[in-house]
Design an enzyme around this catalytic site. Structure first.
Site, PDB file in Angstrom:
ATOM      1  N   GLU A 165      -1.151 -21.602  20.681  1.00  0.00           N
ATOM      2  CA  GLU A 165      -1.883 -21.851  21.927  1.00  0.00           C
ATOM      3  C   GLU A 165      -1.038 -21.557  23.151  1.00  0.00           C
ATOM      4  OE1 GLU A 165      -1.926 -23.835  19.307  1.00  0.00           O
ATOM      5  OE2 GLU A 165      -4.027 -24.084  18.756  1.00  0.00           O
ATOM      6  N   HIS A 199      -9.272 -34.832  18.106  1.00  0.00           N
ATOM      7  CA  HIS A 199     -10.240 -33.741  18.279  1.00  0.00           C
ATOM      8  C   HIS A 199     -11.390 -34.100  19.221  1.00  0.00           C
ATOM      9  CE1 HIS A 199      -8.559 -31.894  14.597  1.00  0.00           C
ATOM     10  NE2 HIS A 199      -9.287 -30.841  14.826  1.00  0.00           N
TER      11      HIS A 199
HETATM   12  C1  LIG Z   1      -2.895 -26.941  17.516  1.00  0.00           C
HETATM   13  C2  LIG Z   1      -4.116 -26.700  16.721  1.00  0.00           C
HETATM   14  N1  LIG Z   1      -4.770 -25.537  16.861  1.00  0.00           N
HETATM   15  C3  LIG Z   1      -5.884 -25.295  16.133  1.00  0.00           C
HETATM   16  C4  LIG Z   1      -6.362 -26.210  15.250  1.00  0.00           C
HETATM   17  C5  LIG Z   1      -7.615 -25.918  14.422  1.00  0.00           C
HETATM   18  N2  LIG Z   1      -7.257 -25.703  13.038  1.00  0.00           N
HETATM   19  C6  LIG Z   1      -7.247 -26.718  12.166  1.00  0.00           C
HETATM   20  S1  LIG Z   1      -6.652 -26.285  10.700  1.00  0.00           S
HETATM   21  C7  LIG Z   1      -6.409 -24.683  11.162  1.00  0.00           C
HETATM   22  C8  LIG Z   1      -5.822 -23.720  10.206  1.00  0.00           C
HETATM   23  C9  LIG Z   1      -4.446 -24.127   9.803  1.00  0.00           C
HETATM   24  O1  LIG Z   1      -3.988 -23.337   8.764  1.00  0.00           O
HETATM   25  P1  LIG Z   1      -2.700 -23.699   7.936  1.00  0.00           P
HETATM   26  O2  LIG Z   1      -1.643 -24.244   8.838  1.00  0.00           O
HETATM   27  O3  LIG Z   1      -2.340 -22.531   7.141  1.00  0.00           O
HETATM   28  O4  LIG Z   1      -3.136 -24.899   6.994  1.00  0.00           O
HETATM   29  P2  LIG Z   1      -4.349 -24.984   5.969  1.00  0.00           P
HETATM   30  O5  LIG Z   1      -5.538 -25.455   6.737  1.00  0.00           O
HETATM   31  O6  LIG Z   1      -4.528 -23.651   5.352  1.00  0.00           O
HETATM   32  O7  LIG Z   1      -3.926 -26.026   4.992  1.00  0.00           O
HETATM   33  C10 LIG Z   1      -6.821 -24.523  12.480  1.00  0.00           C
HETATM   34  C11 LIG Z   1      -6.810 -23.250  13.197  1.00  0.00           C
HETATM   35  C12 LIG Z   1      -5.667 -27.437  15.157  1.00  0.00           C
HETATM   36  N3  LIG Z   1      -6.083 -28.421  14.345  1.00  0.00           N
HETATM   37  N4  LIG Z   1      -4.542 -27.648  15.884  1.00  0.00           N
END
Ligand SMILES: Cc1ncc(C[n+]2csc(CCOP(=O)(O)OP(=O)(O)O)c2C)c(N)n1
Lengths: 329, 341
Positions: free
Chosen positions: A64, A133
């Site tokens: 971000e 959230h």
């Molecule tokens: C700072 C932030 N940006 C965006 C999100 C929205 N979001 C939640 S999970 C996710 C994907 C994260 O992927 P990863 O770190 O690979 O973990 P996974 O969900 O695959 O376990 C996103 C974009 C968030 N929760 N926090």
């Protein structure tokens, strides 16, 4: 207006606005997490990737601070970026760039630089997403000189504010309340850009001014309807622009009704409601027949269970009660 | 620990003395997680569970393998996809289920739900839903241990998506610079929501990123519970000995949607099916059978035990009370007491 209307949703109205901007100005591009192939976490940008391609609908990594800052830089460099941040809680990772770069570059450079970036983000509670959230931090952004902040609540504003924001020479933050995306309604087929500033009177009334914005607008209109059943004519003002605030519209309403209640999903302390209340005190004190009332979120991180989340947020009965209180009823 | 090619091969390829009892324990733990989450998905459809629900199906070997190497006084920091970590850490299933419902007897009094599971007594520090947000917290917990002379380790779990955030890089640098007792565990399931790793990282080898901070790191087959346990034991022993942080990248796969709202248009069904065939439970089960450690009776008994535990957990959640509305503002701040904050 040609008079022809289409049935649409808030989500589709935002999408139509993005399409129009991409079509009208080749400097416009959109970037953010999962805006492209995935279609956006709230499906706002669905289909745009296929039509405009990866250069103009740019999926970003989870960065971000980096991509918002890059949007600011690209704006300084002559582009017209639309940066999408999934939700206001995550925008805090980009707050440094927004405050320390976007909001200050014009001033710090003695007026040499301009930052015509638009940053859109979802805000607000209502989906049981708990304390990381669900917040409404519009007031944090509205606190900052150098930014323009708006909260489109209606389909017209969702459709019309984006283009105006892109034409603005300064950074504009647009807040889309998560509970509005599915709202349906009629929109003029030729709906066009609308001004970014200026409050709108959404319902005329003479007894009390209910002042609100964003996700609380429709709760407030419902409260006004209930008040009407008790012979109380509430005027409903949609602030639309949270910075700058449209003092004139607020004061004209208060001069007519002599009573005001502000409905704000932000926490009460240091809220936009506090700011509006102070301005009424400063500019329309002698018009008032009752203390200004406020209906805000409880001062608690938003809890997960439905009943507690509901209780934490401004709701229709509380708005009705606060309006009646100003009338001694 | 320097290679970044995932160690694969059969479970017995690793130096770990594996008793039948321990092997069955590993299987049982993975099965408990799978059963719990599959029930959660049903309960979501029934609207008993709301909000976001991120399932860990396919990734169970990571949490179960690493947890074996921790002592009760070590700390755990996880993400919003943390049901498996909580169960493997020993948080009771019934209180976890109550939390999923948002009930008062939940591990976080119902305030957190699926994404925010906490248990201070078991040093389980969440349950963070800001991607990479838990990583600095883990560094700080480790700093506190170091400054207070405790030989405890903090295990910090996150997805590969987190590696793009500044917090990841700042935290790895701090931990390495100050030689803090952190075990970083990256659960690389190849997708961050709908974004494939290749589309979000210039360097897709996450273990190499950690190595840039002078943190000894390894990439592991994240579907192999034994390999993970073995690597975690070795790494944690080094961390505990005061040798600074270690980093494990576990290459795994999420079998289900990112959360309950996800049409999964970003990946092929065939890809998902191929990974399911490499699934951690399936593979380990086959291996146990081949090694003569798992017979049909035992398998049936395990399933029945888990089914009983799960049924009791759902009953517990169903009968637990909703927190009264008067309590809405509790636990926002504590009371000030001298000498202890
Ligand atoms: C700072 C932030 N940006 C965006 C999100 C929205 N979001 C939640 S999970 C996710 C994907 C994260 O992927 P990863 O770190 O690979 O973990 P996974 O969900 O695959 O376990 C996103 C974009 C968030 N929760 N926090």
């Amino acid at each position: 207006m040609s008079g022809e209307a289409i049935q649409t949703t808030y989500r589709e109205a935002v999408r139509a606005a993005i399409r129009e901007a991409l079509d009208r100005d080749e400097r416009v591009f959109l970037m953010g997490e999962d805006v492209g192939r995935y279609g956006g976490c709230y499906a706002v940008t669905k289909g745009l990737y296929d039509d405009y391609g990866p250069e103009r609908i740019r999926d970003t990594p989870l960065s971000e601070c980096g991509f918002t800052g890059a949007g600011i830089g690209a704006a300084v460099g002559g582009m017209r970026p639309i940066v999408e941040i999934m939700t206001v809680n995550f925008s805090l990772l980009a707050l440094d760039q927004i405050l320390n770069n976007a909001a200050t570059l014009r001033h710090m450079s003695g007026g040499q630089l301009k930052v015509p970036v638009v940053i859109r983000m979802a805000t607000g509670a209502g989906k049981q997403l708990a304390a990381q959230h669900s917040h409404s931090l519009e007031a944090w952004y509205a606190h900052v000189p150098g930014l323009k902040v708006a909260a489109p609540a209606t389909l017209e504003d969702a459709r019309g504010m984006l283009w105006t924001a892109l034409e603005d020479p300064d950074p504009v933050i647009l807040f889309e309340h998560v509970m509005l995306y599915n709202r349906t309604g009629e929109l003029a087929a030729d709906a066009d850009a609308v001004p970014l500033t200026g409050a709108a009177v959404r319902r005329d009334g003479t007894d009390v001014s209910l002042i609100t914005y964003g996700g609380c607008l429709f709760k407030t209109l419902e409260a006004a309807e209930q008040l009407a059943a008790d012979d109380i004519a509430a005027e409903v003002i949609d602030l639309r622009s949270l910075r700058p605030l449209d003092d004139a519209t607020i004061m004209a309403s208060v001069a007519k009704t002599h009573r005001a209640v502000i409905i704000d999903e932000g926490w009460r302390s240091g809220s936009l409601a506090a700011e509006v209340s102070a301005r009424i005190m400063e500019q329309a004190f002698w018009e008032l027949d009752a203390p200004v009332g406020r209906v805000c979120s409880a001062e608690v991180p938003i809890p997960y269970p439905r009943h507690l989340e509901h209780a934490a947020l401004p709701q229709v009965p509380a708005i009705v009660a606060a309006a009646k209180a100003t009338l001694g009823r | 620990m320097s290679q970044t090619e995932p160690t694969s091969g059969t479970p017995q390829a690793h130096k770990l003395h594996l008793s039948r009892e321990h092997a069955l324990h590993l299987l049982r733990e993975m099965l408990r997680i799978r059963a719990f989450e599959e029930r959660c998905a049903e309960l979501y459809t029934e609207e008993k569970i709301r909000g976001f629900l991120h399932l860990y199906c396919g990734e169970e070997a990571v949490a179960v393998g690493v947890m074996q190497a921790l002592t009760p006084t070590d700390a755990v920091v996880a993400t919003y996809r943390e049901h498996g970590h909580a169960l493997a850490r020993g948080l009771p299933m019934d209180r976890l289920m109550a939390e999923m419902y948002g009930k008062q007897d939940g591990v976080s009094r119902g305030r957190g739900g699926s994404m925010h599971l906490f248990d201070a007594e078991r040093r389980f520090y969440g349950g963070s839903a800001i991607v990479a947000g838990g990583i600095p917290l883990a560094v700080g917990l480790a700093l506190a241990d170091r400054m207070q002379g405790r030989d405890q380790v903090t295990a910090c779990f996150f997805g590969e998506g987190a590696a793009a955030e500044g917090a990841f890089h700042e935290s790895l640098n701090l931990a390495a610079l100050w030689r803090l007792p952190v075990l970083f565990v990256c659960e690389n399931n190849r997708y961050a929501m709908g974004t494939a790793l290749e589309r979000s990282e210039s360097e897709t080898d996450i273990a190499r990123k950690a190595a840039c901070y002078q943190i000894p790191s390894a990439a592991l087959d994240g579907m192999n519970v034994i390999a993970i346990e073995a690597a975690a034991r070795e790494a944690i022993a080094e961390v505990r000995a005061g040798d600074g942080p270690r980093f494990l990248e576990c290459r795994t796969y999420r079998f289900r949607a990112h959360s309950m709202f996800d049409a999964q248009l970003y990946r092929d069904k065939a890809e998902v099916e191929a990974w399911k065939r490499k699934g951690p439970i399936l593979r380990f089960r086959h291996w146990l059978e081949a090694a003569g450690m798992l017979d049909a009776d035992t398998a049936e008994r395990l399933d029945a035990e888990i089914e009983r535990e799960l049924a009791a957990a759902v009953d517990f959640a169903e009968s637990s009370a909703w927190e009264p509305l008067e309590d809405l503002s509790r636990d926002v701040c504590g009371c000030v007491t001298r000498g202890e904050a």
